[in-house]
Scaffold this motif. Structure first.
Motif, PDB file in Angstrom:
ATOM      1  N   UNK A   1       0.834  -1.194   0.000  1.00 13.41           N
ATOM      2  CA  UNK A   1       0.000   0.000   0.000  1.00 13.41           C
ATOM      3  C   UNK A   1       0.875   1.252   0.000  1.00 13.41           C
ATOM      4  N   UNK A   2       0.625   2.157  -0.959  1.00 13.49           N
ATOM      5  CA  UNK A   2       1.379   3.413  -1.009  1.00 13.49           C
ATOM      6  C   UNK A   2       0.461   4.625  -0.989  1.00 13.49           C
ATOM      7  N   UNK A   3      -0.845   4.393  -1.107  1.00 10.88           N
ATOM      8  CA  UNK A   3      -1.759   5.528  -1.104  1.00 10.88           C
ATOM      9  C   UNK A   3      -3.207   5.109  -1.196  1.00 10.88           C
ATOM     10  N   UNK A   4      -4.052   6.118  -1.248  1.00 18.32           N
ATOM     11  CA  UNK A   4      -5.497   5.930  -1.371  1.00 18.32           C
ATOM     12  C   UNK A   4      -5.987   7.030  -2.297  1.00 18.32           C
ATOM     13  N   UNK A   5      -6.923   6.701  -3.152  1.00 19.48           N
ATOM     14  CA  UNK A   5      -7.493   7.718  -4.034  1.00 19.48           C
ATOM     15  C   UNK A   5      -9.009   7.649  -3.923  1.00 19.48           C
ATOM     16  N   UNK A   6      -9.617   8.821  -3.822  1.00 19.54           N
ATOM     17  CA  UNK A   6     -11.071   8.890  -3.675  1.00 19.54           C
ATOM     18  C   UNK A   6     -11.668   9.679  -4.833  1.00 19.54           C
ATOM     19  N   UNK A   7     -12.978   9.585  -4.951  1.00 18.64           N
ATOM     20  CA  UNK A   7     -13.676  10.381  -5.965  1.00 18.64           C
ATOM     21  C   UNK A   7     -13.375  11.865  -5.757  1.00 18.64           C
ATOM     22  N   UNK A   8     -13.326  12.309  -4.516  1.00 15.54           N
ATOM     23  CA  UNK A   8     -13.034  13.717  -4.231  1.00 15.54           C
ATOM     24  C   UNK A   8     -11.665  14.129  -4.769  1.00 15.54           C
ATOM     25  N   UNK A   9     -10.674  13.249  -4.646  1.00 17.89           N
ATOM     26  CA  UNK A   9      -9.339  13.546  -5.170  1.00 17.89           C
ATOM     27  C   UNK A   9      -9.379  13.722  -6.683  1.00 17.89           C
ATOM     28  N   UNK A  10     -10.121  12.858  -7.358  1.00 22.39           N
ATOM     29  CA  UNK A  10     -10.209  12.919  -8.813  1.00 22.39           C
ATOM     30  C   UNK A  10     -10.933  14.196  -9.245  1.00 22.39           C
ATOM     31  N   UNK A  11     -12.054  14.498  -8.591  1.00 18.24           N
ATOM     32  CA  UNK A  11     -12.795  15.713  -8.945  1.00 18.24           C
ATOM     33  C   UNK A  11     -11.947  16.952  -8.692  1.00 18.24           C
ATOM     34  N   UNK A  12     -11.232  16.988  -7.571  1.00 20.33           N
ATOM     35  CA  UNK A  12     -10.368  18.141  -7.269  1.00 20.33           C
ATOM     36  C   UNK A  12      -9.296  18.325  -8.341  1.00 20.33           C
ATOM     37  N   UNK A  13      -8.713  17.212  -8.811  1.00 20.88           N
ATOM     38  CA  UNK A  13      -7.687  17.292  -9.855  1.00 20.88           C
ATOM     39  C   UNK A  13      -8.284  17.807 -11.163  1.00 20.88           C
ATOM     40  N   UNK A  14      -9.494  17.364 -11.484  1.00 20.51           N
ATOM     41  CA  UNK A  14     -10.146  17.831 -12.714  1.00 20.51           C
ATOM     42  C   UNK A  14     -10.425  19.335 -12.626  1.00 20.51           C
ATOM     43  N   UNK A  15     -10.887  19.787 -11.469  1.00 23.64           N
ATOM     44  CA  UNK A  15     -11.166  21.208 -11.285  1.00 23.64           C
ATOM     45  C   UNK A  15      -9.888  22.037 -11.424  1.00 23.64           C
ATOM     46  N   UNK A  16      -8.787  21.551 -10.843  1.00 21.49           N
ATOM     47  CA  UNK A  16      -7.512  22.267 -10.960  1.00 21.49           C
ATOM     48  C   UNK A  16      -7.055  22.364 -12.403  1.00 21.49           C
ATOM     49  N   UNK A  17      -7.249  21.283 -13.161  1.00 16.55           N
ATOM     50  CA  UNK A  17      -6.862  21.298 -14.578  1.00 16.55           C
ATOM     51  C   UNK A  17      -7.715  22.268 -15.376  1.00 16.55           C
ATOM     52  N   UNK A  18      -8.978  22.393 -14.974  1.00 20.94           N
ATOM     53  CA  UNK A  18      -9.896  23.273 -15.701  1.00 20.94           C
ATOM     54  C   UNK A  18      -9.606  24.759 -15.441  1.00 20.94           C
ATOM     55  N   UNK A  19      -8.998  25.066 -14.285  1.00 19.69           N
ATOM     56  CA  UNK A  19      -8.710  26.475 -13.936  1.00 19.69           C
ATOM     57  C   UNK A  19      -7.520  27.023 -14.650  1.00 19.69           C
TER      58      UNK A  19
END
Length: 128
Positions: A110-128
């Motif tokens: 185990x090296x990490x965890x990814x959630x829907x919130x993480x993915x949505x936040x990354x998409x929002x950052x890319x859109x800005x």
């Protein structure tokens, strides 16, 4: 974008032998809604315990939070993905399976965890 670029590296985890009360305390202390349940041995799978698991146990089974172990109510095995996977594939997997979190592995560790919130936040950052 790869999973390793947006995953949470500081994963909140708990021993499988911990009680539900201990899990609730750890969730509150870490300010998280879920904990990764550690492996019992090397060939075991990681698990996941969430507030939902805990509430179902307390309400439906009138469970005693000091007598029931995390291992008994956790989701096991947790769905996992490699850290080098494209985020778009992880998002698709999560939507298809109706899950909110996946473990991120490097090999079998185990090296990490990814959630829907993480993915949505990354998409929002890319859109800005």
């Amino acid at each position: 974008m790869l999973v390793k670029d947006i995953m949470i590296r500081d994963v909140a985890s708990i021993a499988p032998t911990a009680t539900i009360r201990e899990a609730m305390r750890e969730m509150r202390r870490r300010d998280v809604k879920s904990l990764v349940v550690e492996k019992v041995h090397d060939t075991d799978a990681y698990g996941l315990i969430t507030y939902t698991n805990i509430l179902r146990t307390i309400v439906a089974e009138e469970g005693d939070i000091d007598l029931i172990n995390v291992y008994d109510i956790c989701i096991r095995p947790i769905i996992s993905v490699p850290e080098m996977m494209e985020v778009k594939f992880v998002a698709r997997l999560m939507v298809q399976l109706g899950i909110r979190r996946v473990a991120v592995l490097h090999g079998n560790e185990l090296v990490g965890l990814i959630s829907m919130n993480d993915i949505i936040s990354a998409i929002i950052e890319l859109a800005d």
